[in-house]
Structure formats: structure tokens, C-alpha cells
Design a protein around this motif. Structure first.
Motif, PDB file in Angstrom:
ATOM      1  N   MET A   1       0.840  -1.190   0.000  1.00 57.78           N
ATOM      2  CA  MET A   1       0.000   0.000   0.000  1.00 57.78           C
ATOM      3  C   MET A   1       0.881   1.248   0.000  1.00 57.78           C
ATOM      4  O   MET A   1       1.821   1.347   0.777  1.00 57.78           O
ATOM      5  N   GLN A   2       0.549   2.194  -0.866  1.00 57.52           N
ATOM      6  CA  GLN A   2       1.319   3.431  -0.943  1.00 57.52           C
ATOM      7  C   GLN A   2       1.063   4.309   0.273  1.00 57.52           C
ATOM      8  O   GLN A   2      -0.068   4.388   0.772  1.00 57.52           O
ATOM      9  N   SER A   3       2.087   5.012   0.717  1.00 54.73           N
ATOM     10  CA  SER A   3       1.906   5.984   1.793  1.00 54.73           C
ATOM     11  C   SER A   3       1.225   7.231   1.213  1.00 54.73           C
ATOM     12  O   SER A   3       1.178   7.427  -0.008  1.00 54.73           O
ATOM     13  N   LEU A   4       0.716   8.076   2.092  1.00 54.17           N
ATOM     14  CA  LEU A   4       0.099   9.320   1.634  1.00 54.17           C
ATOM     15  C   LEU A   4       1.111  10.191   0.902  1.00 54.17           C
ATOM     16  O   LEU A   4       0.780  10.830  -0.098  1.00 54.17           O
ATOM     17  N   GLN A   5       2.354  10.197   1.389  1.00 52.00           N
ATOM     18  CA  GLN A   5       3.404  10.985   0.722  1.00 52.00           C
ATOM     19  C   GLN A   5       3.683  10.445  -0.684  1.00 52.00           C
ATOM     20  O   GLN A   5       3.878  11.213  -1.626  1.00 52.00           O
ATOM     21  N   GLU A   6       3.692   9.133  -0.830  1.00 54.29           N
ATOM     22  CA  GLU A   6       3.932   8.530  -2.153  1.00 54.29           C
ATOM     23  C   GLU A   6       2.781   8.852  -3.111  1.00 54.29           C
ATOM     24  O   GLU A   6       3.014   9.174  -4.277  1.00 54.29           O
ATOM     25  N   LYS A   7       1.558   8.778  -2.604  1.00 53.58           N
ATOM     26  CA  LYS A   7       0.414   9.151  -3.442  1.00 53.58           C
ATOM     27  C   LYS A   7       0.490  10.620  -3.822  1.00 53.58           C
ATOM     28  O   LYS A   7       0.193  10.991  -4.957  1.00 53.58           O
ATOM     29  N   ALA A   8       0.860  11.459  -2.875  1.00 50.18           N
ATOM     30  CA  ALA A   8       0.981  12.887  -3.159  1.00 50.18           C
ATOM     31  C   ALA A   8       1.999  13.133  -4.264  1.00 50.18           C
ATOM     32  O   ALA A   8       1.767  13.937  -5.170  1.00 50.18           O
ATOM     33  N   SER A   9       3.116  12.429  -4.209  1.00 47.00           N
ATOM     34  CA  SER A   9       4.132  12.583  -5.259  1.00 47.00           C
ATOM     35  C   SER A   9       3.600  12.104  -6.602  1.00 47.00           C
ATOM     36  O   SER A   9       3.790  12.778  -7.627  1.00 47.00           O
ATOM     37  N   GLU A  10       2.940  10.961  -6.601  1.00 44.91           N
ATOM     38  CA  GLU A  10       2.399  10.421  -7.854  1.00 44.91           C
ATOM     39  C   GLU A  10       1.361  11.355  -8.462  1.00 44.91           C
ATOM     40  O   GLU A  10       1.420  11.693  -9.643  1.00 44.91           O
ATOM     41  N   TRP A  11       0.407  11.803  -7.657  1.00 49.05           N
ATOM     42  CA  TRP A  11      -0.689  12.620  -8.171  1.00 49.05           C
ATOM     43  C   TRP A  11      -0.266  14.041  -8.499  1.00 49.05           C
ATOM     44  O   TRP A  11      -0.806  14.649  -9.418  1.00 49.05           O
ATOM     45  N   SER A  12       0.684  14.579  -7.744  1.00 49.16           N
ATOM     46  CA  SER A  12       1.098  15.964  -7.962  1.00 49.16           C
ATOM     47  C   SER A  12       2.165  16.099  -9.035  1.00 49.16           C
ATOM     48  O   SER A  12       2.337  17.173  -9.607  1.00 49.16           O
ATOM     49  N   GLY A  13       2.897  14.993  -9.274  1.00 49.36           N
ATOM     50  CA  GLY A  13       4.017  15.074 -10.195  1.00 49.36           C
ATOM     51  C   GLY A  13       5.235  15.741  -9.575  1.00 49.36           C
ATOM     52  O   GLY A  13       6.181  16.096 -10.267  1.00 49.36           O
ATOM     53  N   VAL A  14       5.227  15.905  -8.255  1.00 50.78           N
ATOM     54  CA  VAL A  14       6.327  16.553  -7.530  1.00 50.78           C
ATOM     55  C   VAL A  14       6.931  15.524  -6.576  1.00 50.78           C
ATOM     56  O   VAL A  14       6.232  14.967  -5.736  1.00 50.78           O
ATOM     57  N   SER A  15       8.226  15.278  -6.703  1.00 53.13           N
ATOM     58  CA  SER A  15       8.889  14.337  -5.800  1.00 53.13           C
ATOM     59  C   SER A  15       8.933  14.907  -4.384  1.00 53.13           C
ATOM     60  O   SER A  15       8.842  16.124  -4.194  1.00 53.13           O
ATOM     61  N   GLN A  16       9.073  14.021  -3.412  1.00 52.39           N
ATOM     62  CA  GLN A  16       9.202  14.489  -2.033  1.00 52.39           C
ATOM     63  C   GLN A  16      10.421  15.391  -1.881  1.00 52.39           C
ATOM     64  O   GLN A  16      10.367  16.394  -1.160  1.00 52.39           O
ATOM     65  N   ASN A  17      11.517  15.060  -2.569  1.00 51.60           N
ATOM     66  CA  ASN A  17      12.716  15.905  -2.486  1.00 51.60           C
ATOM     67  C   ASN A  17      12.430  17.316  -2.974  1.00 51.60           C
ATOM     68  O   ASN A  17      12.846  18.293  -2.341  1.00 51.60           O
ATOM     69  N   ASP A  18      11.723  17.429  -4.095  1.00 48.98           N
ATOM     70  CA  ASP A  18      11.392  18.763  -4.616  1.00 48.98           C
ATOM     71  C   ASP A  18      10.376  19.466  -3.722  1.00 48.98           C
ATOM     72  O   ASP A  18      10.465  20.676  -3.496  1.00 48.98           O
ATOM     73  N   ALA A  19       9.411  18.722  -3.213  1.00 48.32           N
ATOM     74  CA  ALA A  19       8.386  19.314  -2.354  1.00 48.32           C
ATOM     75  C   ALA A  19       8.991  19.904  -1.087  1.00 48.32           C
ATOM     76  O   ALA A  19       8.570  20.962  -0.625  1.00 48.32           O
ATOM     77  N   PHE A  20       9.982  19.221  -0.544  1.00 45.49           N
ATOM     78  CA  PHE A  20      10.557  19.665   0.723  1.00 45.49           C
ATOM     79  C   PHE A  20      11.873  20.416   0.551  1.00 45.49           C
ATOM     80  O   PHE A  20      12.606  20.625   1.518  1.00 45.49           O
ATOM     81  N   GLU A  21      12.116  20.870  -0.658  1.00 52.99           N
ATOM     82  CA  GLU A  21      13.251  21.762  -0.921  1.00 52.99           C
ATOM     83  C   GLU A  21      13.099  23.062  -0.123  1.00 52.99           C
ATOM     84  O   GLU A  21      14.081  23.724   0.172  1.00 52.99           O
ATOM     85  N   ILE A  22      11.881  23.374   0.260  1.00 50.31           N
ATOM     86  CA  ILE A  22      11.659  24.573   1.088  1.00 50.31           C
ATOM     87  C   ILE A  22      12.406  24.486   2.412  1.00 50.31           C
ATOM     88  O   ILE A  22      12.680  25.498   3.040  1.00 50.31           O
ATOM     89  N   ASP A  23      12.752  23.270   2.840  1.00 54.57           N
ATOM     90  CA  ASP A  23      13.463  23.094   4.103  1.00 54.57           C
ATOM     91  C   ASP A  23      14.943  23.452   4.002  1.00 54.57           C
ATOM     92  O   ASP A  23      15.618  23.577   5.020  1.00 54.57           O
ATOM     93  N   ASN A  24      15.431  23.609   2.773  1.00 51.87           N
ATOM     94  CA  ASN A  24      16.849  23.918   2.578  1.00 51.87           C
ATOM     95  C   ASN A  24      17.127  25.411   2.475  1.00 51.87           C
ATOM     96  O   ASN A  24      18.277  25.814   2.322  1.00 51.87           O
ATOM     97  N   THR A  25      16.078  26.213   2.536  1.00 49.64           N
ATOM     98  CA  THR A  25      16.200  27.669   2.490  1.00 49.64           C
ATOM     99  C   THR A  25      15.231  28.238   3.502  1.00 49.64           C
ATOM    100  O   THR A  25      14.091  27.776   3.572  1.00 49.64           O
ATOM    101  N   ASN A  26      15.635  29.236   4.259  1.00 49.45           N
ATOM    102  CA  ASN A  26      14.708  29.870   5.183  1.00 49.45           C
ATOM    103  C   ASN A  26      13.958  30.952   4.409  1.00 49.45           C
ATOM    104  O   ASN A  26      14.426  32.082   4.282  1.00 49.45           O
TER     105      ASN A  26
END
Length: 169
Positions: A1-26
Motif C-alpha cells: 500500500m502506498q503511503s500518503l506521501q507517495e500518493k501525493a508525489s504520484e498525483w502531484s508530479g512533484v517528488s518528495q525531495n522537490d516538495a521539501f526543498e523549502i526546508d533547505n532555504t529559510n
């Protein structure tokens, strides 16, 4: 079963790494409080003026000023600023807080349409920050869709312990 984060990546077309790139810059330090207030004000002005009645109705029981404050405080907190949202309302718990609303694929796309326009309308936000923020917003919107679908799938399914409790007198 896919996690919610995995579904979010699949449906949004945005990888978790790209989605959380906001954490690398204040982004809060970079953009400042007023920019987040402007973004949320711009966004909710568009939402409350939306030409699609079905979308406006999602927000019908919310006060515009409170929606603006909730959103900019969450964004500030999530993007490197002080925990304004948590201090006032507790843990963000996005899926739980959005539980009363129909967070469908169609609603997420409409929300994202308004957010993209709002981002484009706030000149204080540079292109790189807009990209990072939109990736986060897109992924998070579909994370909420996945949470809503899980909620809907589980509705009507009693808790495994529910039947063992005596009825209240």
C-alpha cells in the motif's frame, strides 16, 4: 500500500525531495512576514471571488480574515519563521483540520490555480522561491487529497473496539 506521501508525489508530479526543498532555504528570513500576509490575502481574495460556486461553497463557513491569518501563520511556521500557527491553534495536523472539507482532485487543482496566480501577483517573491513554494503547495494539496480519500474509504467502518463497549445509559 502506498503511503500518503507517495500518493501525493504520484498525483502531484512533484517528488518528495522537490516538495521539501523549502526546508533547505529559510524562506521566512528571505521574504519576510509581510510577503506571506500579502500572498495569503491575494490568495483568499481570489478564492472568495471564484467564479465557480462549488469551489466558493467549500469556504462558505469560514471567515476570510481568519482563513488569511491561518494560512499565512502556517506558511511562516513551515517556511522557517516563528511557530505563529502552533502558538495560536496547536499542531497544524493538516489532514485533520481539512477533514470537514471535500478535498478532491478537482478542488486541489482549483486551489493550486488560485495559489499560482497569487504567487505571480506578489512581486516580492523571486522566481526560485516561487518554484520551491509551488512544489510544496502542489505536493501538499495532493497529500490532503490522499488523506481525504483515506478518510472516505474508512467512513462507516467501525473501530475494531467499538462493538465491545457497552451502550451508554
Amino acid at each position: 500500500m502506498q503511503s500518503l506521501q507517495e500518493k501525493a508525489s504520484e498525483w502531484s508530479g512533484v517528488s518528495q525531495n522537490d516538495a521539501f526543498e523549502i526546508d533547505n532555504t529559510n524562506l521566512f528570513q528571505k521574504l519576510g512576514l509581510q510577503t506571506f500576509i500579502n500572498l495569503s490575502t491575494n490568495f483568499y481574495t481570489r478564492v472568495y471571488d471564484d467564479e465557480e460556486e462549488w469551489f466558493r461553497l467549500i469556504f462558505a463557513n469560514s471567515k476570510k480574515e481568519e482563513a488569511i491569518q491561518n494560512q499565512y501563520e502556517f506558511f511562516v511556521q513551515r517556511m522557517g519563521g516563528p511557530p505563529l500557527y502552533s502558538q495560536r491553534k496547536g499542531h497544524p495536523a493538516l489532514i485533520g483540520r481539512h477533514r470537514p472539507f471535500p478535498v478532491t482532485h478537482q478542488a486541489a487543482e482549483r486551489w493550486l490555480h488560485h495559489m499560482q496566480q497569487a504567487l505571480d501577483g506578489v512581486t516580492e517573491i523571486d522566481a526560485d522561491s516561487k518554484t520551491k513554494m509551488m512544489n510544496f503547495f502542489r505536493h501538499t494539496a495532493f497529500f490532503l487529497v490522499a488523506g481525504d480519500e483515506l478518510k472516505n474509504r474508512n467512513q462507516g467502518v467501525p473501530c475494531k473496539h467499538g462493538a465491545s463497549k457497552p451502550a451508554a445509559v
